[in-house]
Design an enzyme around this catalytic site. Structure first.
Site, PDB file in Angstrom:
ATOM      1  N   CYS A 191       0.825  -1.200   0.000  1.00 35.50           N
ATOM      2  CA  CYS A 191       0.000   0.000   0.000  1.00 35.50           C
ATOM      3  C   CYS A 191       0.856   1.245   0.000  1.00 35.50           C
ATOM      4  O   CYS A 191       1.659   1.437  -0.901  1.00 35.50           O
ATOM      5  CB  CYS A 191      -1.052   0.004   1.084  1.00 35.50           C
ATOM      6  SG  CYS A 191      -0.463  -0.092   2.768  1.00 35.50           S
ATOM      7  N   ARG A 192       0.677   2.108   0.990  1.00 36.02           N
ATOM      8  CA  ARG A 192       1.300   3.428   0.876  1.00 36.02           C
ATOM      9  C   ARG A 192       2.769   3.450   1.232  1.00 36.02           C
ATOM     10  O   ARG A 192       3.552   4.179   0.659  1.00 36.02           O
ATOM     11  CB  ARG A 192       0.572   4.414   1.772  1.00 36.02           C
ATOM     12  CG  ARG A 192      -0.801   4.700   1.273  1.00 36.02           C
ATOM     13  CD  ARG A 192      -1.576   5.523   2.260  1.00 36.02           C
ATOM     14  NE  ARG A 192      -2.947   5.672   1.787  1.00 36.02           N
ATOM     15  CZ  ARG A 192      -3.990   5.844   2.575  1.00 36.02           C
ATOM     16  NH1 ARG A 192      -3.824   5.895   3.877  1.00 36.02           N
ATOM     17  NH2 ARG A 192      -5.182   5.969   2.066  1.00 36.02           N
TER      18      ARG A 192
END
Lengths: 234, 234
Positions: A191-192
DNA sequence: ATAACATTCAACATATTAATTGAATCTTGG
DNA sequence: CCAAGATTCAATTAATATGTTGAATGTTAT
Protein backbone atom coordinates in the site's frame (compact mmCIF):
# COMPACT_ATOMS: atom_id res chain seq x y z
CA UNK A 1 12.36 38.27 -6.55
CA UNK A 2 13.60 40.35 -3.65
CA UNK A 3 11.71 43.17 -1.99
CA UNK A 4 13.21 45.38 0.70
CA UNK A 5 13.22 42.86 3.46
CA UNK A 6 11.10 40.05 2.12
CA UNK A 7 11.90 37.42 -0.41
CA UNK A 8 9.51 35.30 -2.38
CA UNK A 9 10.30 31.65 -2.11
CA UNK A 10 8.12 28.82 -3.15
CA UNK A 11 5.18 31.09 -3.63
CA UNK A 12 5.57 32.48 -0.14
CA UNK A 13 6.85 35.82 0.95
CA UNK A 14 9.11 35.40 3.90
CA UNK A 15 11.25 37.76 5.87
CA UNK A 16 14.95 37.02 5.73
CA UNK A 17 15.30 33.89 7.78
CA UNK A 18 18.97 33.08 7.49
CA UNK A 19 20.68 36.02 9.15
CA UNK A 20 19.48 35.29 12.64
CA UNK A 21 18.72 31.58 12.60
CA UNK A 22 21.65 29.32 13.39
CA UNK A 23 22.00 26.16 11.39
CA UNK A 24 20.75 24.11 14.29
CA UNK A 25 17.70 26.29 14.44
CA UNK A 26 17.12 25.70 10.75
CA UNK A 27 17.40 21.96 11.23
CA UNK A 28 15.14 22.14 14.25
CA UNK A 29 12.53 23.95 12.20
CA UNK A 30 12.46 21.11 9.70
CA UNK A 31 12.20 18.56 12.47
CA UNK A 32 9.41 20.56 14.04
CA UNK A 33 7.48 20.38 10.82
CA UNK A 34 7.81 16.60 11.03
CA UNK A 35 6.74 16.48 14.63
CA UNK A 36 3.01 16.26 14.15
CA UNK A 37 1.07 13.13 13.30
CA UNK A 38 -1.30 14.86 10.88
CA UNK A 39 1.62 16.35 8.98
CA UNK A 40 3.35 13.00 8.73
CA UNK A 41 0.10 11.61 7.45
CA UNK A 42 -0.01 14.33 4.80
CA UNK A 43 3.60 13.70 3.86
CA UNK A 44 2.91 10.05 3.37
CA UNK A 45 0.03 10.94 1.09
CA UNK A 46 2.23 13.39 -0.78
CA UNK A 47 4.78 10.63 -1.18
CA UNK A 48 2.25 8.94 -3.44
CA UNK A 49 2.32 11.94 -5.74
CA UNK A 50 0.90 15.38 -6.24
CA UNK A 51 -2.45 16.05 -4.55
CA UNK A 52 -4.81 18.98 -4.16
CA UNK A 53 -5.58 20.45 -0.76
CA UNK A 54 -9.11 19.16 -0.94
CA UNK A 55 -8.06 15.63 -1.82
CA UNK A 56 -5.56 15.63 1.03
CA UNK A 57 -8.14 16.92 3.47
CA UNK A 58 -10.53 14.23 2.39
CA UNK A 59 -8.19 11.25 2.68
CA UNK A 60 -6.59 12.47 5.87
CA UNK A 61 -9.87 13.32 7.54
CA UNK A 62 -8.68 16.79 8.54
CA UNK A 63 -10.69 19.94 7.92
CA UNK A 64 -9.75 21.83 4.80
CA UNK A 65 -8.49 24.87 6.67
CA UNK A 66 -6.43 22.74 8.97
CA UNK A 67 -5.02 20.79 6.06
CA UNK A 68 -4.11 24.00 4.30
CA UNK A 69 -2.29 25.29 7.33
CA UNK A 70 -0.34 22.10 7.85
CA UNK A 71 0.64 22.10 4.21
CA UNK A 72 1.91 25.62 4.52
CA UNK A 73 4.08 24.56 7.42
CA UNK A 74 5.55 21.82 5.28
CA UNK A 75 6.13 24.23 2.45
CA UNK A 76 7.71 26.87 4.65
CA UNK A 77 10.50 24.55 5.75
CA UNK A 78 11.02 23.15 2.29
CA UNK A 79 9.55 19.70 2.70
CA UNK A 80 6.78 20.31 0.20
CA UNK A 81 6.19 22.56 -2.78
CA UNK A 82 2.98 23.78 -4.29
CA UNK A 83 1.77 24.52 -7.77
CA UNK A 84 -1.28 26.55 -8.55
CA UNK A 85 -3.48 25.30 -11.35
CA UNK A 86 -6.66 27.30 -11.75
CA UNK A 87 -8.65 27.29 -8.58
CA UNK A 88 -6.72 24.32 -7.21
CA UNK A 89 -3.39 24.20 -5.46
CA UNK A 90 -1.43 21.01 -5.84
CA UNK A 91 1.15 20.06 -3.25
CA UNK A 92 3.95 17.56 -3.64
CA UNK A 93 7.15 16.57 -1.89
CA UNK A 94 10.02 18.86 -2.70
CA UNK A 95 12.47 16.10 -3.54
CA UNK A 96 13.62 12.56 -3.04
CA UNK A 97 15.68 13.60 -0.07
CA UNK A 98 12.41 14.04 1.78
CA UNK A 99 11.60 10.38 1.18
CA UNK A 100 15.00 9.50 2.57
CA UNK A 101 14.38 11.63 5.61
CA UNK A 102 11.02 10.00 6.24
CA UNK A 103 12.57 6.58 5.80
CA UNK A 104 15.30 7.40 8.31
CA UNK A 105 12.71 8.65 10.75
CA UNK A 106 10.66 5.50 10.36
CA UNK A 107 13.69 3.34 10.84
CA UNK A 108 14.82 4.98 14.05
CA UNK A 109 11.35 5.38 15.50
CA UNK A 110 10.42 1.90 14.40
CA UNK A 111 13.44 0.38 16.08
CA UNK A 112 12.48 2.06 19.30
CA UNK A 113 8.87 0.97 19.04
CA UNK A 114 10.01 -2.56 18.32
CA UNK A 115 12.22 -2.60 21.37
CA UNK A 116 9.44 -1.34 23.59
CA UNK A 117 6.99 -3.77 22.07
CA UNK A 118 9.29 -6.65 22.67
CA UNK A 119 9.39 -5.70 26.32
CA UNK A 120 5.68 -5.19 26.63
CA UNK A 121 4.59 -8.50 25.15
CA UNK A 122 7.31 -11.05 25.70
CA UNK A 123 7.95 -11.36 21.96
CA UNK A 124 6.36 -10.78 18.62
CA UNK A 125 3.45 -13.04 17.92
CA UNK A 126 1.97 -12.75 14.49
CA UNK A 127 4.53 -10.33 13.17
CA UNK A 128 6.64 -13.25 12.00
CA UNK A 129 3.69 -14.62 10.12
CA UNK A 130 3.35 -11.30 8.37
CA UNK A 131 6.92 -11.43 7.21
CA UNK A 132 7.51 -9.00 4.38
CA UNK A 133 9.33 -9.64 1.13
CA UNK A 134 11.79 -7.18 -0.31
CA UNK A 135 11.35 -5.14 -3.45
CA UNK A 136 14.07 -7.15 -5.15
CA UNK A 137 12.45 -10.45 -4.38
CA UNK A 138 9.12 -9.17 -5.62
CA UNK A 139 10.69 -8.18 -8.94
CA UNK A 140 12.14 -11.67 -9.29
CA UNK A 141 8.86 -13.37 -8.46
CA UNK A 142 6.98 -11.14 -10.89
CA UNK A 143 9.33 -12.12 -13.68
CA UNK A 144 8.58 -15.77 -12.91
CA UNK A 145 4.87 -14.95 -13.02
CA UNK A 146 4.36 -16.80 -9.78
CA UNK A 147 2.63 -14.01 -7.86
CA UNK A 148 -0.40 -11.78 -7.89
CA UNK A 149 0.51 -8.26 -6.87
CA UNK A 150 -2.31 -6.67 -4.91
CA UNK A 151 -2.67 -2.93 -4.37
CA UNK A 152 -4.95 -2.37 -1.38
CA UNK A 153 -5.09 1.42 -1.52
CA UNK A 154 -8.28 3.29 -2.44
CA UNK A 155 -9.05 3.42 -6.18
CA UNK A 156 -8.10 7.10 -6.52
CA UNK A 157 -4.62 6.46 -5.24
CA UNK A 158 -4.32 3.40 -7.43
CA UNK A 159 -5.38 5.46 -10.42
CA UNK A 160 -2.73 8.04 -9.66
CA UNK A 161 0.02 5.47 -10.05
CA UNK A 162 0.73 1.88 -9.05
CA UNK A 163 3.13 -0.98 -9.51
CA UNK A 164 2.87 -2.13 -13.13
CA UNK A 165 0.75 -5.28 -13.28
CA UNK A 166 -0.89 -4.86 -9.90
CA UNK A 167 -4.53 -5.60 -9.21
CA UNK A 168 -6.48 -3.07 -7.15
CA UNK A 169 -8.82 -4.24 -4.42
CA UNK A 170 -9.13 -1.73 -1.57
CA UNK A 171 -8.60 -3.24 1.86
CA UNK A 172 -12.19 -2.46 2.80
CA UNK A 173 -13.65 -4.50 -0.03
CA UNK A 174 -11.24 -7.37 0.11
CA UNK A 175 -13.46 -9.86 1.90
CA UNK A 176 -16.23 -9.48 -0.69
CA UNK A 177 -13.96 -9.63 -3.67
CA UNK A 178 -11.70 -12.54 -2.86
CA UNK A 179 -12.95 -14.36 -5.93
CA UNK A 180 -11.29 -11.85 -8.23
CA UNK A 181 -7.86 -13.07 -7.24
CA UNK A 182 -6.32 -15.67 -9.52
CA UNK A 183 -6.13 -19.00 -7.71
CA UNK A 184 -2.83 -20.72 -7.10
CA UNK A 185 -0.45 -17.79 -7.12
CA UNK A 186 0.74 -16.30 -3.87
CA UNK A 187 -0.65 -12.83 -3.25
CA UNK A 188 1.75 -10.03 -2.45
CA UNK A 189 0.03 -6.97 -1.00
CA UNK A 190 1.32 -3.43 -0.78
CA UNK A 191 0.00 0.00 0.00
CA UNK A 192 1.30 3.43 0.88
CA UNK A 193 4.51 2.73 2.66
CA UNK A 194 6.34 0.50 5.06
CA UNK A 195 4.07 1.33 7.94
CA UNK A 196 0.78 1.53 6.13
CA UNK A 197 -1.52 -0.78 8.04
CA UNK A 198 -3.72 -1.58 5.06
CA UNK A 199 -1.28 -4.14 3.75
CA UNK A 200 -0.97 -5.78 7.16
CA UNK A 201 -4.72 -6.11 7.41
CA UNK A 202 -5.06 -7.40 3.89
CA UNK A 203 -2.52 -10.13 4.48
CA UNK A 204 -4.25 -11.12 7.70
CA UNK A 205 -7.60 -11.27 5.91
CA UNK A 206 -6.23 -13.31 3.03
CA UNK A 207 -4.50 -15.81 5.28
CA UNK A 208 -7.63 -16.13 7.31
CA UNK A 209 -9.37 -17.22 4.14
CA UNK A 210 -6.69 -19.70 3.28
CA UNK A 211 -4.92 -17.63 0.66
CA UNK A 212 -1.12 -17.59 0.68
CA UNK A 213 -0.21 -13.96 1.19
CA UNK A 214 2.62 -11.71 2.23
CA UNK A 215 3.25 -8.00 2.05
CA UNK A 216 6.00 -5.99 0.41
CA UNK A 217 8.55 -4.49 2.72
CA UNK A 218 7.75 -0.97 1.62
CA UNK A 219 5.11 0.80 -0.42
CA UNK A 220 4.44 2.45 -3.73
CA UNK A 221 6.49 5.62 -3.18
CA UNK A 222 9.62 3.59 -2.52
CA UNK A 223 8.93 1.41 -5.55
CA UNK A 224 8.65 4.41 -7.81
CA UNK A 225 11.66 6.10 -6.25
CA UNK A 226 13.68 2.97 -7.05
CA UNK A 227 12.84 3.46 -10.72
CA UNK A 228 10.85 0.24 -11.00
CA UNK A 229 8.00 -0.08 -13.52
CA UNK A 230 4.93 1.99 -12.76
CA UNK A 231 1.53 2.20 -14.42
CA UNK A 232 -1.28 4.76 -14.28
CA UNK A 233 -0.85 8.32 -13.10
CA UNK A 234 -0.80 11.63 -14.87
CA UNK B 1 10.81 -6.06 33.86
CA UNK B 2 7.06 -5.50 33.73
CA UNK B 3 4.94 -4.10 36.52
CA UNK B 4 1.19 -3.85 36.34
CA UNK B 5 1.00 -1.01 33.89
CA UNK B 6 4.52 0.29 33.71
CA UNK B 7 7.54 -1.12 31.98
CA UNK B 8 11.14 -0.33 32.56
CA UNK B 9 12.95 0.63 29.44
CA UNK B 10 16.31 2.20 29.17
CA UNK B 11 16.40 2.90 32.84
CA UNK B 12 13.06 4.65 32.68
CA UNK B 13 9.69 3.49 33.86
CA UNK B 14 7.09 4.32 31.32
CA UNK B 15 3.41 3.59 31.03
CA UNK B 16 2.43 1.43 28.09
CA UNK B 17 2.97 3.68 25.14
CA UNK B 18 2.09 1.50 22.19
CA UNK B 19 -1.57 0.72 22.77
CA UNK B 20 -2.86 4.22 22.22
CA UNK B 21 -0.19 5.86 20.11
CA UNK B 22 -0.56 5.37 16.40
CA UNK B 23 2.59 4.79 14.42
CA UNK B 24 2.47 8.32 13.11
CA UNK B 25 2.30 9.58 16.63
CA UNK B 26 5.35 7.52 17.50
CA UNK B 27 7.25 8.94 14.56
CA UNK B 28 6.08 12.43 15.42
CA UNK B 29 7.40 11.98 18.95
CA UNK B 30 10.86 11.21 17.60
CA UNK B 31 10.72 14.19 15.27
CA UNK B 32 9.61 16.38 18.14
CA UNK B 33 12.66 15.34 20.10
CA UNK B 34 14.74 16.55 17.15
CA UNK B 35 12.88 19.82 16.87
CA UNK B 36 14.92 21.88 19.30
CA UNK B 37 18.24 23.51 18.58
CA UNK B 38 19.75 22.69 21.98
CA UNK B 39 18.83 19.03 21.57
CA UNK B 40 20.36 18.88 18.11
CA UNK B 41 23.44 20.44 19.61
CA UNK B 42 23.54 17.73 22.27
CA UNK B 43 23.03 15.03 19.67
CA UNK B 44 25.93 16.34 17.68
CA UNK B 45 28.08 16.19 20.78
CA UNK B 46 26.85 12.68 21.52
CA UNK B 47 27.76 11.73 17.99
CA UNK B 48 31.37 12.26 19.03
CA UNK B 49 31.01 9.61 21.67
CA UNK B 50 29.78 8.97 25.17
CA UNK B 51 29.66 12.01 27.45
CA UNK B 52 28.56 12.78 30.99
CA UNK B 53 25.74 15.20 31.69
CA UNK B 54 28.13 17.68 33.17
CA UNK B 55 30.49 17.58 30.20
CA UNK B 56 27.57 18.05 27.82
CA UNK B 57 26.24 20.97 29.83
CA UNK B 58 29.64 22.57 29.77
CA UNK B 59 30.33 22.31 26.05
CA UNK B 60 26.79 23.18 25.05
CA UNK B 61 26.55 26.11 27.42
CA UNK B 62 23.23 24.95 28.83
CA UNK B 63 22.51 24.71 32.53
CA UNK B 64 22.96 21.28 34.01
CA UNK B 65 19.30 20.84 34.87
CA UNK B 66 18.26 21.90 31.42
CA UNK B 67 20.79 19.58 29.83
CA UNK B 68 19.56 16.72 31.94
CA UNK B 69 16.00 17.32 30.89
CA UNK B 70 16.83 17.52 27.23
CA UNK B 71 18.82 14.34 27.47
CA UNK B 72 15.88 12.61 29.05
CA UNK B 73 13.71 13.67 26.15
CA UNK B 74 16.21 12.14 23.77
CA UNK B 75 16.33 8.96 25.80
CA UNK B 76 12.57 8.67 26.08
CA UNK B 77 12.13 8.49 22.33
CA UNK B 78 15.05 6.16 21.84
CA UNK B 79 17.57 8.52 20.27
CA UNK B 80 20.00 8.25 23.16
CA UNK B 81 20.79 5.76 25.88
CA UNK B 82 22.37 6.28 29.24
CA UNK B 83 24.70 4.32 31.43
CA UNK B 84 25.24 4.97 35.08
CA UNK B 85 28.80 4.75 36.33
CA UNK B 86 29.15 5.76 39.93
CA UNK B 87 27.89 9.23 40.48
CA UNK B 88 28.04 10.02 36.78
CA UNK B 89 25.56 9.26 34.05
CA UNK B 90 26.97 8.83 30.58
CA UNK B 91 24.79 9.38 27.56
CA UNK B 92 25.42 8.18 24.04
CA UNK B 93 23.55 7.78 20.78
CA UNK B 94 21.43 4.67 20.71
CA UNK B 95 22.68 3.46 17.35
CA UNK B 96 24.08 4.28 13.95
CA UNK B 97 20.60 4.75 12.58
CA UNK B 98 20.49 7.97 14.59
CA UNK B 99 23.51 9.25 12.69
CA UNK B 100 21.70 8.41 9.47
CA UNK B 101 18.63 10.25 10.63
CA UNK B 102 20.65 13.33 11.53
CA UNK B 103 22.41 13.19 8.19
CA UNK B 104 19.09 13.00 6.36
CA UNK B 105 17.78 15.93 8.35
CA UNK B 106 20.87 17.97 7.56
CA UNK B 107 20.62 17.13 3.90
CA UNK B 108 17.00 18.18 3.55
CA UNK B 109 17.26 21.23 5.76
CA UNK B 110 20.54 22.19 4.15
CA UNK B 111 19.11 22.01 0.68
CA UNK B 112 16.32 24.33 1.71
CA UNK B 113 18.69 26.76 3.41
CA UNK B 114 20.88 26.75 0.34
CA UNK B 115 17.95 27.55 -1.90
CA UNK B 116 16.84 30.41 0.29
CA UNK B 117 20.38 31.70 0.59
CA UNK B 118 20.83 31.68 -3.12
CA UNK B 119 17.79 33.89 -3.39
CA UNK B 120 18.78 36.23 -0.60
CA UNK B 121 22.27 37.03 -1.86
CA UNK B 122 22.28 36.65 -5.59
CA UNK B 123 24.68 33.75 -5.37
CA UNK B 124 27.17 32.19 -3.05
CA UNK B 125 30.19 34.35 -2.45
CA UNK B 126 32.78 32.77 -0.27
CA UNK B 127 31.08 29.45 0.01
CA UNK B 128 32.81 28.30 -3.16
CA UNK B 129 36.12 29.33 -1.69
CA UNK B 130 35.32 27.19 1.31
CA UNK B 131 34.71 24.19 -0.89
CA UNK B 132 34.93 20.98 1.09
CA UNK B 133 36.82 17.85 0.18
CA UNK B 134 35.30 14.42 0.58
CA UNK B 135 36.36 11.75 3.05
CA UNK B 136 37.64 9.63 0.22
CA UNK B 137 39.80 12.37 -1.19
CA UNK B 138 41.20 13.11 2.23
CA UNK B 139 42.21 9.47 2.65
CA UNK B 140 44.00 9.60 -0.69
CA UNK B 141 45.79 12.82 0.13
CA UNK B 142 46.84 11.49 3.53
CA UNK B 143 48.39 8.45 1.91
CA UNK B 144 50.40 10.78 -0.31
CA UNK B 145 51.44 12.71 2.78
CA UNK B 146 50.61 15.96 1.07
CA UNK B 147 48.29 17.35 3.73
CA UNK B 148 48.16 18.42 7.34
CA UNK B 149 44.94 17.28 8.96
CA UNK B 150 43.78 19.79 11.51
CA UNK B 151 41.26 19.04 14.24
CA UNK B 152 39.81 22.33 15.47
CA UNK B 153 37.64 20.96 18.27
CA UNK B 154 38.39 21.61 21.95
CA UNK B 155 41.16 19.43 23.42
CA UNK B 156 38.74 17.26 25.44
CA UNK B 157 36.87 16.24 22.35
CA UNK B 158 40.12 15.65 20.50
CA UNK B 159 41.31 13.46 23.36
CA UNK B 160 38.14 11.41 23.21
CA UNK B 161 38.89 10.38 19.65
CA UNK B 162 40.11 11.93 16.42
CA UNK B 163 41.23 11.16 12.91
CA UNK B 164 44.49 9.23 13.13
CA UNK B 165 47.36 11.57 12.39
CA UNK B 166 45.47 14.79 12.98
CA UNK B 167 46.94 17.81 14.76
CA UNK B 168 44.77 19.53 17.36
CA UNK B 169 44.57 23.30 17.50
CA UNK B 170 41.24 24.55 18.79
CA UNK B 171 39.60 27.15 16.56
CA UNK B 172 39.91 29.75 19.32
CA UNK B 173 43.69 29.42 19.55
CA UNK B 174 44.38 29.09 15.88
CA UNK B 175 45.57 32.61 15.22
CA UNK B 176 48.20 32.39 17.96
CA UNK B 177 49.42 28.96 17.01
CA UNK B 178 49.75 29.20 13.26
CA UNK B 179 53.46 28.47 13.55
CA UNK B 180 52.79 24.94 14.72
CA UNK B 181 51.48 23.95 11.32
CA UNK B 182 54.04 22.35 8.99
CA UNK B 183 54.75 24.70 6.11
CA UNK B 184 54.08 23.70 2.56
CA UNK B 185 51.35 21.15 2.99
CA UNK B 186 47.73 22.14 2.44
CA UNK B 187 45.76 22.18 5.68
CA UNK B 188 42.53 20.22 5.84
CA UNK B 189 40.38 21.18 8.80
CA UNK B 190 37.53 19.24 10.34
CA UNK B 191 35.43 19.36 13.47
CA UNK B 192 32.22 17.91 14.79
CA UNK B 193 30.14 17.40 11.74
CA UNK B 194 29.19 18.71 8.33
CA UNK B 195 27.64 21.86 9.73
CA UNK B 196 30.01 22.57 12.53
CA UNK B 197 31.06 26.17 12.06
CA UNK B 198 34.43 25.76 13.70
CA UNK B 199 35.92 24.27 10.56
CA UNK B 200 34.49 27.04 8.40
CA UNK B 201 36.01 29.66 10.63
CA UNK B 202 39.33 27.90 10.79
CA UNK B 203 39.59 27.74 7.02
CA UNK B 204 38.70 31.40 6.74
CA UNK B 205 41.36 32.29 9.31
CA UNK B 206 44.03 30.19 7.64
CA UNK B 207 43.34 31.58 4.19
CA UNK B 208 43.40 35.05 5.61
CA UNK B 209 46.92 34.30 6.77
CA UNK B 210 47.95 32.95 3.42
CA UNK B 211 47.75 29.27 4.27
CA UNK B 212 46.16 26.93 1.73
CA UNK B 213 43.24 25.39 3.55
CA UNK B 214 40.02 23.55 2.97
CA UNK B 215 37.64 21.68 5.21
CA UNK B 216 36.41 18.11 5.13
CA UNK B 217 32.89 17.57 3.93
CA UNK B 218 31.82 16.01 7.19
CA UNK B 219 33.16 15.59 10.69
CA UNK B 220 34.66 13.11 13.08
CA UNK B 221 31.52 11.07 13.79
CA UNK B 222 31.07 10.31 10.10
CA UNK B 223 34.72 9.45 9.76
CA UNK B 224 34.54 6.95 12.58
CA UNK B 225 31.22 5.55 11.37
CA UNK B 226 32.88 4.89 8.02
CA UNK B 227 35.41 2.67 9.78
CA UNK B 228 38.38 4.87 8.93
CA UNK B 229 41.43 5.00 11.20
CA UNK B 230 40.90 6.69 14.53
CA UNK B 231 43.26 7.57 17.36
CA UNK B 232 42.74 8.47 21.00
CA UNK B 233 39.56 7.77 22.91
CA UNK B 234 38.66 5.33 25.64
C1' DA C 1 -21.66 40.30 -13.28
C1' DT C 2 -22.83 36.58 -10.23
C1' DA C 3 -22.79 32.25 -8.02
C1' DA C 4 -20.22 28.32 -6.62
C1' DC C 5 -16.09 26.56 -5.34
C1' DA C 6 -11.08 26.04 -3.60
C1' DT C 7 -7.89 27.90 -0.76
C1' DT C 8 -6.11 30.97 2.55
C1' DC C 9 -6.31 34.24 6.34
C1' DA C 10 -7.28 36.10 11.11
C1' DA C 11 -8.68 35.46 15.64
C1' DC C 12 -9.62 32.73 19.29
C1' DA C 13 -9.44 28.96 23.22
C1' DT C 14 -6.69 25.23 24.55
C1' DA C 15 -2.76 22.74 25.20
C1' DT C 16 2.45 21.95 25.02
C1' DT C 17 6.95 23.35 25.48
C1' DA C 18 11.26 25.63 27.21
C1' DA C 19 14.18 27.53 30.56
C1' DT C 20 14.84 28.81 35.45
C1' DT C 21 14.98 28.00 40.14
C1' DG C 22 15.47 25.51 44.27
C1' DA C 23 14.87 21.26 46.47
C1' DA C 24 15.42 16.13 46.47
C1' DT C 25 17.96 11.92 45.50
C1' DC C 26 21.82 9.16 45.07
C1' DT C 27 26.94 8.12 45.22
C1' DT C 28 31.60 8.49 46.80
C1' DG C 29 35.52 9.77 49.72
C1' DG C 30 36.98 11.06 54.16
C1' DC D 1 28.06 8.62 59.14
C1' DC D 2 28.72 13.09 56.81
C1' DA D 3 29.76 16.37 53.29
C1' DA D 4 30.40 17.29 48.59
C1' DG D 5 29.25 16.48 44.13
C1' DA D 6 26.31 14.70 40.08
C1' DT D 7 21.97 14.16 38.47
C1' DT D 8 17.15 14.42 38.58
C1' DC D 9 12.67 16.20 40.03
C1' DA D 10 8.87 19.68 40.76
C1' DA D 11 6.93 24.05 40.18
C1' DT D 12 6.70 28.30 37.82
C1' DT D 13 6.57 31.52 33.97
C1' DA D 14 6.76 32.91 29.20
C1' DA D 15 6.45 31.50 24.70
C1' DT D 16 4.54 28.67 21.01
C1' DA D 17 1.61 25.23 18.61
C1' DT D 18 -2.97 23.23 17.56
C1' DG D 19 -7.57 23.04 15.77
C1' DT D 20 -11.88 25.59 15.19
C1' DT D 21 -14.64 29.08 13.31
C1' DG D 22 -16.07 32.40 10.08
C1' DA D 23 -14.64 35.69 6.88
C1' DA D 24 -11.68 37.02 2.81
C1' DT D 25 -9.54 36.09 -1.53
C1' DG D 26 -9.21 34.42 -5.99
C1' DT D 27 -10.98 31.36 -9.90
C1' DT D 28 -14.19 29.19 -13.02
C1' DA D 29 -18.55 28.57 -15.20
C1' DT D 30 -23.09 30.31 -16.06
Amino acid sequence: MIFNDYIEYNGVFMSHPSPKLSLFEQFAAVAKALSSAPRLDLLELLAQGERSVEALAQTSGLSVANTSQHLQVLRRVGLATSRKAGAHVFYSLSGDDVLDLLAALRRTAGRHVAEVDRLVRGYFKERDALEAISRGELVRRMREGSVTVLDVRPPEEFAAGHIAGAVNIPARDLKQRLAELPAGAEVIAYCRGPYCVLAFEAVATLRHHGVMARRVEDGFPEWRAAGLPVAGGA
